[in-house]
Design a protein around this motif. Structure first.
Motif, PDB file in Angstrom:
ATOM      1  N   ASN A 158       0.838  -1.193   0.000  1.00  0.00           N
ATOM      2  CA  ASN A 158       0.000   0.000   0.000  1.00  0.00           C
ATOM      3  C   ASN A 158       0.877   1.247   0.000  1.00  0.00           C
ATOM      4  O   ASN A 158       1.974   1.258   0.549  1.00  0.00           O
ATOM      5  CB  ASN A 158      -0.904   0.021   1.240  1.00  0.00           C
ATOM      6  N   SER A 165       3.223  10.780  -6.262  1.00  0.00           N
ATOM      7  CA  SER A 165       1.960  10.100  -5.980  1.00  0.00           C
ATOM      8  C   SER A 165       2.205   8.748  -5.341  1.00  0.00           C
ATOM      9  O   SER A 165       3.320   8.206  -5.380  1.00  0.00           O
ATOM     10  CB  SER A 165       1.159   9.918  -7.283  1.00  0.00           C
ATOM     11  N   TYR A 167       0.528   4.660  -4.847  1.00  0.00           N
ATOM     12  CA  TYR A 167      -0.320   3.694  -5.530  1.00  0.00           C
ATOM     13  C   TYR A 167      -0.386   2.405  -4.725  1.00  0.00           C
ATOM     14  O   TYR A 167       0.515   2.107  -3.925  1.00  0.00           O
ATOM     15  CB  TYR A 167       0.235   3.377  -6.924  1.00  0.00           C
ATOM     16  N   ASN A 168      -1.445   1.641  -4.943  1.00  0.00           N
ATOM     17  CA  ASN A 168      -1.516   0.286  -4.420  1.00  0.00           C
ATOM     18  C   ASN A 168      -0.890  -0.654  -5.438  1.00  0.00           C
ATOM     19  O   ASN A 168      -1.035  -0.469  -6.647  1.00  0.00           O
ATOM     20  CB  ASN A 168      -2.963  -0.127  -4.154  1.00  0.00           C
ATOM     21  N   GLN A 241      -8.320   0.021 -12.613  1.00  0.00           N
ATOM     22  CA  GLN A 241      -9.247  -0.079 -11.487  1.00  0.00           C
ATOM     23  C   GLN A 241      -8.515  -0.052 -10.133  1.00  0.00           C
ATOM     24  O   GLN A 241      -7.413  -0.578 -10.009  1.00  0.00           O
ATOM     25  CB  GLN A 241     -10.034  -1.378 -11.593  1.00  0.00           C
ATOM     26  N   PRO A 242      -9.115   0.576  -9.115  1.00  0.00           N
ATOM     27  CA  PRO A 242      -8.523   0.539  -7.770  1.00  0.00           C
ATOM     28  C   PRO A 242      -8.453  -0.894  -7.251  1.00  0.00           C
ATOM     29  O   PRO A 242      -9.256  -1.751  -7.626  1.00  0.00           O
ATOM     30  CB  PRO A 242      -9.504   1.385  -6.939  1.00  0.00           C
ATOM     31  N   GLU A 244      -9.106  -3.473  -4.462  1.00  0.00           N
ATOM     32  CA  GLU A 244      -9.886  -3.654  -3.250  1.00  0.00           C
ATOM     33  C   GLU A 244      -8.998  -4.198  -2.136  1.00  0.00           C
ATOM     34  O   GLU A 244      -7.912  -4.730  -2.375  1.00  0.00           O
ATOM     35  CB  GLU A 244     -11.045  -4.609  -3.518  1.00  0.00           C
ATOM     36  N   GLU A 245      -9.479  -4.093  -0.913  1.00  0.00           N
ATOM     37  CA  GLU A 245      -8.669  -4.471   0.244  1.00  0.00           C
ATOM     38  C   GLU A 245      -8.216  -5.920   0.177  1.00  0.00           C
ATOM     39  O   GLU A 245      -7.100  -6.250   0.576  1.00  0.00           O
ATOM     40  CB  GLU A 245      -9.459  -4.218   1.533  1.00  0.00           C
ATOM     41  N   TYR A 247      -7.832  -7.693  -2.573  1.00  0.00           N
ATOM     42  CA  TYR A 247      -7.429  -7.993  -3.953  1.00  0.00           C
ATOM     43  C   TYR A 247      -6.357  -9.081  -3.999  1.00  0.00           C
ATOM     44  O   TYR A 247      -5.421  -9.079  -3.193  1.00  0.00           O
ATOM     45  CB  TYR A 247      -6.892  -6.732  -4.628  1.00  0.00           C
ATOM     46  N   SER A 266      -1.884  -0.337  -9.457  1.00  0.00           N
ATOM     47  CA  SER A 266      -3.195   0.238  -9.764  1.00  0.00           C
ATOM     48  C   SER A 266      -3.094   1.749  -9.887  1.00  0.00           C
ATOM     49  O   SER A 266      -2.579   2.424  -8.992  1.00  0.00           O
ATOM     50  CB  SER A 266      -4.196  -0.118  -8.661  1.00  0.00           C
ATOM     51  N   GLY A 268      -5.681   3.481  -9.834  1.00  0.00           N
ATOM     52  CA  GLY A 268      -6.771   3.969  -8.992  1.00  0.00           C
ATOM     53  C   GLY A 268      -7.806   4.779  -9.729  1.00  0.00           C
ATOM     54  O   GLY A 268      -8.288   5.805  -9.226  1.00  0.00           O
ATOM     55  N   PRO A 270     -11.410   4.472 -11.190  1.00  0.00           N
ATOM     56  CA  PRO A 270     -12.654   3.712 -11.349  1.00  0.00           C
ATOM     57  C   PRO A 270     -13.377   4.096 -12.632  1.00  0.00           C
ATOM     58  O   PRO A 270     -13.145   5.153 -13.210  1.00  0.00           O
ATOM     59  CB  PRO A 270     -13.470   4.126 -10.115  1.00  0.00           C
TER      60      PRO A 270
END
Length: 292
Positions: A158, A165, A167-168, A241-242, A244-245, A247, A266, A268, A270
């Motif tokens: 995370n 910036s 990112y995940n 796409q973001p 998800e927790e 993922y 990602s 991020g 949507p």
């Protein structure tokens, strides 16, 4: 491995060479100490390898070893060809392998092949920083220690910072450290010759230890990814796409993550895959390729 067909391997150039250990041969050394103070302690075979690397300049006065790193199961060499060679670079790599094999046989009595067939090579182009290559080779033991001591780093990450910036991401974040990254992007206006030359560059990079970076949006880009995957390439895949927790990649992407060959980042964003979204993902791929 695949050579770069358009490149003169006798000409003046700097190369990053990787030699991999043959399966039945003892390791070249052992990782000692904990991150960040980890080092590789040479085995008897590792000492033989180091001795011959230091003598490589005797093969040809134009060969200069700028740096090397002997890992337990592979060797990194940074070689500067300072003037035109009389033979293909591969001939000198073969000479190095033969001398190591001969010396090892003398001390062990075993007639085993030390290295796998062939070698990986990456060409240091003007856009590549020599300091980045030095650091990448020098820090191999530290990266190995991180992989052993912190396996959790090779799953979900995370707030991965790229530029200004965050990112995940999921996978092997060390792929960002690879100095040999190429962005895969195919434009509709590209001529057949441009596409051919780009394909050769990307497959060469992927088959020689580099990293291909792209959202792999178009059918042509997906075809490049499939071909590169079959020759052992590593990837940084940008998705829109973001994450998800909970993922977790599936199928081929999960397998590549398990093999350490994939980092998924990602952007991020949507919503549907619109042109602005595609441009944003390609811009991120460019930033990773040029700036990391």
């Amino acid at each position: 491995m695949g050579r770069c067909y358009l490149h003169d391997y006798k000409g003046r150039c700097i190369y990053h060479i990787t030699l991999s250990k043959a399966g039945e041969i003892p390791v070249f050394g052992h990782l000692c100490g904990h991150f960040p103070d980890s080092v590789i302690v040479r085995s008897r075979l590792g000492a033989v390898i180091e001795k011959n690397i230091r003598r490589m300049g005797s093969f040809d006065s134009a060969l200069r070893v700028l740096q090397y790193c002997i890992m337990p199961d592979h060797v990194h060499l940074l070689i500067f060809v300072t003037a035109p060679l009389s033979r293909h670079l591969g001939a000198y790599i073969s000479m190095l392998k033969v001398r190591i094999h001969q010396d090892y046989r003398q001390i062990s009595g075993e007639a085993l092949t030390v290295f796998e067939k062939d070698f990986y090579d990456c060409i240091l182009r003007p856009s590549r920083s020599l300091d980045t290559i030095y650091r990448y080779i020098r820090e191999n033991p530290r990266r190995m220690a991180v992989r052993r001591e912190h396996p959790e780093f090779f799953r979900r990450v995370n707030a991965l910072r790229i530029g200004d910036s965050t990112y995940n991401a999921y996978g092997n974040f060390q792929l960002l450290d690879c100095p040999f990254k190429e962005q895969v992007i195919i434009h509709r206006k590209d001529s057949p010759e441009t596409r051919r030359l780009n394909r050769e560059k990307w497959i060469y990079t992927g088959s020689n230890g580099g990293v291909l970076v792209s959202p792999f949006i178009s059918a042509s880009e997906k075809t490049i990814r499939d071909e590169a995957e079959s020759v052992g390439a590593r990837f940084i895949h940008i998705v829109g796409q973001p994450m998800e927790e909970r993922y977790k990649p599936a199928g081929r992407e999960f397998r590549l993550c398990e093999e350490g060959r994939l980092l998924i980042i990602s952007a991020g964003l949507p919503g549907p895959l619109t042109r602005p979204v595609c441009l944003t993902m390609n811009a991120l791929a460019n930033q990773i390729t040029e700036g990391c």
